[in-house]
Design a protein around this motif. Sequence first.
Motif, PDB file in Angstrom:
ATOM      1  N   LEU A  69      -4.072  14.788  -2.864  1.00 34.90           N
ATOM      2  CA  LEU A  69      -3.296  13.843  -2.064  1.00 34.90           C
ATOM      3  C   LEU A  69      -3.564  12.393  -2.436  1.00 34.90           C
ATOM      4  O   LEU A  69      -2.810  11.510  -2.009  1.00 34.90           O
ATOM      5  CB  LEU A  69      -3.601  14.040  -0.575  1.00 34.90           C
ATOM      6  CG  LEU A  69      -3.136  15.350   0.065  1.00 34.90           C
ATOM      7  CD1 LEU A  69      -3.642  15.446   1.496  1.00 34.90           C
ATOM      8  CD2 LEU A  69      -1.627  15.468   0.031  1.00 34.90           C
ATOM      9  N   ASN A  70      -4.639  12.151  -3.235  1.00 31.01           N
ATOM     10  CA  ASN A  70      -5.050  10.774  -3.523  1.00 31.01           C
ATOM     11  C   ASN A  70      -5.141  10.015  -2.201  1.00 31.01           C
ATOM     12  O   ASN A  70      -4.467   9.008  -1.978  1.00 31.01           O
ATOM     13  CB  ASN A  70      -4.048  10.103  -4.465  1.00 31.01           C
ATOM     14  CG  ASN A  70      -4.568   8.801  -5.037  1.00 31.01           C
ATOM     15  OD1 ASN A  70      -5.774   8.555  -5.068  1.00 31.01           O
ATOM     16  ND2 ASN A  70      -3.671   7.952  -5.478  1.00 31.01           N
ATOM     17  N   PHE A  71      -5.995  10.517  -1.315  1.00 32.40           N
ATOM     18  CA  PHE A  71      -5.885  10.300   0.118  1.00 32.40           C
ATOM     19  C   PHE A  71      -5.867   8.829   0.532  1.00 32.40           C
ATOM     20  O   PHE A  71      -4.913   8.380   1.184  1.00 32.40           O
ATOM     21  CB  PHE A  71      -7.031  11.026   0.833  1.00 32.40           C
ATOM     22  CG  PHE A  71      -6.916  10.976   2.326  1.00 32.40           C
ATOM     23  CD1 PHE A  71      -5.992  11.765   2.982  1.00 32.40           C
ATOM     24  CD2 PHE A  71      -7.720  10.119   3.070  1.00 32.40           C
ATOM     25  CE1 PHE A  71      -5.879  11.720   4.368  1.00 32.40           C
ATOM     26  CE2 PHE A  71      -7.611  10.075   4.449  1.00 32.40           C
ATOM     27  CZ  PHE A  71      -6.688  10.872   5.092  1.00 32.40           C
ATOM     28  N   PHE A  72      -6.893   8.065   0.187  1.00 34.23           N
ATOM     29  CA  PHE A  72      -6.983   6.706   0.718  1.00 34.23           C
ATOM     30  C   PHE A  72      -5.858   5.784   0.218  1.00 34.23           C
ATOM     31  O   PHE A  72      -5.244   5.071   1.028  1.00 34.23           O
ATOM     32  CB  PHE A  72      -8.354   6.109   0.418  1.00 34.23           C
ATOM     33  CG  PHE A  72      -9.439   6.612   1.331  1.00 34.23           C
ATOM     34  CD1 PHE A  72      -9.321   6.483   2.700  1.00 34.23           C
ATOM     35  CD2 PHE A  72     -10.559   7.233   0.814  1.00 34.23           C
ATOM     36  CE1 PHE A  72     -10.316   6.957   3.558  1.00 34.23           C
ATOM     37  CE2 PHE A  72     -11.556   7.714   1.656  1.00 34.23           C
ATOM     38  CZ  PHE A  72     -11.429   7.577   3.025  1.00 34.23           C
ATOM     39  N   LEU A 229       7.177   4.176  -3.851  1.00 32.18           N
ATOM     40  CA  LEU A 229       6.292   4.295  -2.697  1.00 32.18           C
ATOM     41  C   LEU A 229       6.163   5.761  -2.311  1.00 32.18           C
ATOM     42  O   LEU A 229       7.067   6.551  -2.579  1.00 32.18           O
ATOM     43  CB  LEU A 229       6.836   3.497  -1.498  1.00 32.18           C
ATOM     44  CG  LEU A 229       6.811   1.974  -1.593  1.00 32.18           C
ATOM     45  CD1 LEU A 229       7.543   1.356  -0.416  1.00 32.18           C
ATOM     46  CD2 LEU A 229       5.380   1.459  -1.643  1.00 32.18           C
ATOM     47  N   THR A 230       5.073   6.102  -1.695  1.00 32.29           N
ATOM     48  CA  THR A 230       4.866   7.477  -1.271  1.00 32.29           C
ATOM     49  C   THR A 230       4.147   7.489   0.070  1.00 32.29           C
ATOM     50  O   THR A 230       3.612   6.465   0.517  1.00 32.29           O
ATOM     51  CB  THR A 230       4.053   8.273  -2.309  1.00 32.29           C
ATOM     52  OG1 THR A 230       4.039   9.656  -1.935  1.00 32.29           O
ATOM     53  CG2 THR A 230       2.627   7.759  -2.400  1.00 32.29           C
ATOM     54  N   THR A 231       4.152   8.633   0.720  1.00 27.54           N
ATOM     55  CA  THR A 231       3.472   8.816   1.994  1.00 27.54           C
ATOM     56  C   THR A 231       2.734  10.150   1.961  1.00 27.54           C
ATOM     57  O   THR A 231       2.982  10.993   1.094  1.00 27.54           O
ATOM     58  CB  THR A 231       4.469   8.811   3.172  1.00 27.54           C
ATOM     59  OG1 THR A 231       5.366   9.930   3.044  1.00 27.54           O
ATOM     60  CG2 THR A 231       5.277   7.523   3.197  1.00 27.54           C
ATOM     61  N   LEU A 232       1.851  10.340   2.904  1.00 30.78           N
ATOM     62  CA  LEU A 232       1.112  11.598   2.971  1.00 30.78           C
ATOM     63  C   LEU A 232       2.032  12.804   3.169  1.00 30.78           C
ATOM     64  O   LEU A 232       1.847  13.828   2.507  1.00 30.78           O
ATOM     65  CB  LEU A 232       0.068  11.534   4.091  1.00 30.78           C
ATOM     66  CG  LEU A 232      -1.191  10.719   3.778  1.00 30.78           C
ATOM     67  CD1 LEU A 232      -2.075  10.607   5.027  1.00 30.78           C
ATOM     68  CD2 LEU A 232      -1.979  11.349   2.634  1.00 30.78           C
ATOM     69  N   PRO A 233       3.039  12.744   4.054  1.00 36.50           N
ATOM     70  CA  PRO A 233       3.953  13.877   4.154  1.00 36.50           C
ATOM     71  C   PRO A 233       4.714  14.151   2.851  1.00 36.50           C
ATOM     72  O   PRO A 233       4.963  15.315   2.512  1.00 36.50           O
ATOM     73  CB  PRO A 233       4.910  13.472   5.282  1.00 36.50           C
ATOM     74  CG  PRO A 233       4.111  12.554   6.132  1.00 36.50           C
ATOM     75  CD  PRO A 233       3.261  11.780   5.160  1.00 36.50           C
ATOM     76  N   SER A 270      -3.328  15.442   6.210  1.00 37.26           N
ATOM     77  CA  SER A 270      -2.103  14.662   6.386  1.00 37.26           C
ATOM     78  C   SER A 270      -1.817  14.336   7.846  1.00 37.26           C
ATOM     79  O   SER A 270      -1.164  13.330   8.146  1.00 37.26           O
ATOM     80  CB  SER A 270      -0.910  15.418   5.782  1.00 37.26           C
ATOM     81  OG  SER A 270      -0.626  16.590   6.526  1.00 37.26           O
ATOM     82  N   ILE A 271      -2.278  15.189   8.772  1.00 36.23           N
ATOM     83  CA  ILE A 271      -2.030  14.921  10.190  1.00 36.23           C
ATOM     84  C   ILE A 271      -3.242  14.307  10.881  1.00 36.23           C
ATOM     85  O   ILE A 271      -3.139  13.869  12.034  1.00 36.23           O
ATOM     86  CB  ILE A 271      -1.623  16.201  10.941  1.00 36.23           C
ATOM     87  CG1 ILE A 271      -2.799  17.186  11.017  1.00 36.23           C
ATOM     88  CG2 ILE A 271      -0.415  16.841  10.312  1.00 36.23           C
ATOM     89  CD1 ILE A 271      -2.532  18.384  11.893  1.00 36.23           C
ATOM     90  N   LEU A 272      -4.374  14.241  10.188  1.00 33.83           N
ATOM     91  CA  LEU A 272      -5.587  13.715  10.804  1.00 33.83           C
ATOM     92  C   LEU A 272      -5.422  12.279  11.305  1.00 33.83           C
ATOM     93  O   LEU A 272      -5.865  11.966  12.428  1.00 33.83           O
ATOM     94  CB  LEU A 272      -6.751  13.810   9.813  1.00 33.83           C
ATOM     95  CG  LEU A 272      -8.127  13.402  10.339  1.00 33.83           C
ATOM     96  CD1 LEU A 272      -8.527  14.302  11.514  1.00 33.83           C
ATOM     97  CD2 LEU A 272      -9.178  13.494   9.236  1.00 33.83           C
ATOM     98  N   PRO A 273      -4.803  11.355  10.548  1.00 30.14           N
ATOM     99  CA  PRO A 273      -4.630   9.990  11.083  1.00 30.14           C
ATOM    100  C   PRO A 273      -3.814   9.956  12.368  1.00 30.14           C
ATOM    101  O   PRO A 273      -4.115   9.174  13.275  1.00 30.14           O
ATOM    102  CB  PRO A 273      -3.911   9.256   9.940  1.00 30.14           C
ATOM    103  CG  PRO A 273      -4.290  10.017   8.706  1.00 30.14           C
ATOM    104  CD  PRO A 273      -4.360  11.447   9.137  1.00 30.14           C
ATOM    105  N   LEU A 274      -2.781  10.812  12.478  1.00 29.14           N
ATOM    106  CA  LEU A 274      -1.988  10.846  13.703  1.00 29.14           C
ATOM    107  C   LEU A 274      -2.816  11.340  14.884  1.00 29.14           C
ATOM    108  O   LEU A 274      -2.686  10.826  16.001  1.00 29.14           O
ATOM    109  CB  LEU A 274      -0.770  11.752  13.512  1.00 29.14           C
ATOM    110  CG  LEU A 274       0.325  11.247  12.572  1.00 29.14           C
ATOM    111  CD1 LEU A 274       1.450  12.254  12.490  1.00 29.14           C
ATOM    112  CD2 LEU A 274       0.854   9.899  13.026  1.00 29.14           C
TER     113      LEU A 274
END
Length: 297
Positions: A69-72, A229-233, A270-274
């Motif tokens: 995910l290249n998370f950060f 641009l990209t997002t976690l979802p 991907s849902i952890l920040p929410l």
Amino acid sequence: MIGVKGNDGFLIRTLIYGLLIGIGFVYIYPVIFMTSFSFKSLEDLLNPLINWIPSALYMENFKQAFQVLNFFPTLLETLYVTILPAIAQTAVAAFIGYGFARFTFRLKNFLFILVMITFIIPPQVTLIPRYLVYSELNLLGNIQAFLLPATFGQGINSAIFILIFYQFFRSIPKTLEEAALLDGAGHLRIFFTIAIPMAVPAIIISFLFSFVWYWNETYLAAIFFGDQLTTLPLELQKFAASYQRMFPAGMDESASRLNEGIRLAGTVLSILPLLVVYFIAQKWFVEGVDRSGITGE
């Protein structure tokens, strides 16, 4: 057993609590399943004797999902394309809702109906003309594709937030505004010093819902942002392809097999920040839902 004088009896309470537990289970079960399986190793996944509790917390799933995910960096981009449009949408919806609630002007009902129609019409119907307009204005591939519509009251589900503020501002007694007008305050001053401070619950609920909807939006984001641009979802949607590219079959065997545990670990990330946002803002969220539904006088 049934209850008397407004007090619920044993049967009524049993029915209510049973219903609440059943509804809660429907929502909580997928989260429990996802979390449990995300900590399972490949051996635990293949072992029919291990169901809910893994033999050990296998963190390699999260390590690989974190890399895929290249998370950060992806999280920062997600917050960038989510928070700014949510703030703009909330501010504009408050302004428009106040105008509809407190002023009388020609074609007011007609314009309000048009605003509600924008929510009824599926976004797929207007996607092609919007894409062509954004292309001519060079808005594709950057946050302006989300930010500008939100600024002009045409963001994701903006009509719902306008309706929330419309209902909330109608509940404010007009005597407060009349007293402020007698003291020499103008309409803008009344809006910012009286209406906005009283509308904090509506602001909170509108911002949180807007934040979540922009976060989860993948259809429009994939089309308007492209590869810029990209997002976690979005990264979660192409998780399998990204994983095979980063961990090809020629690598170590344990790292080259994409299994359900790694997929679910990516979903958890991907849902952890929410979830973090919800637990922090839970008190204000519940209060906002409760108070933003107040009808007018």
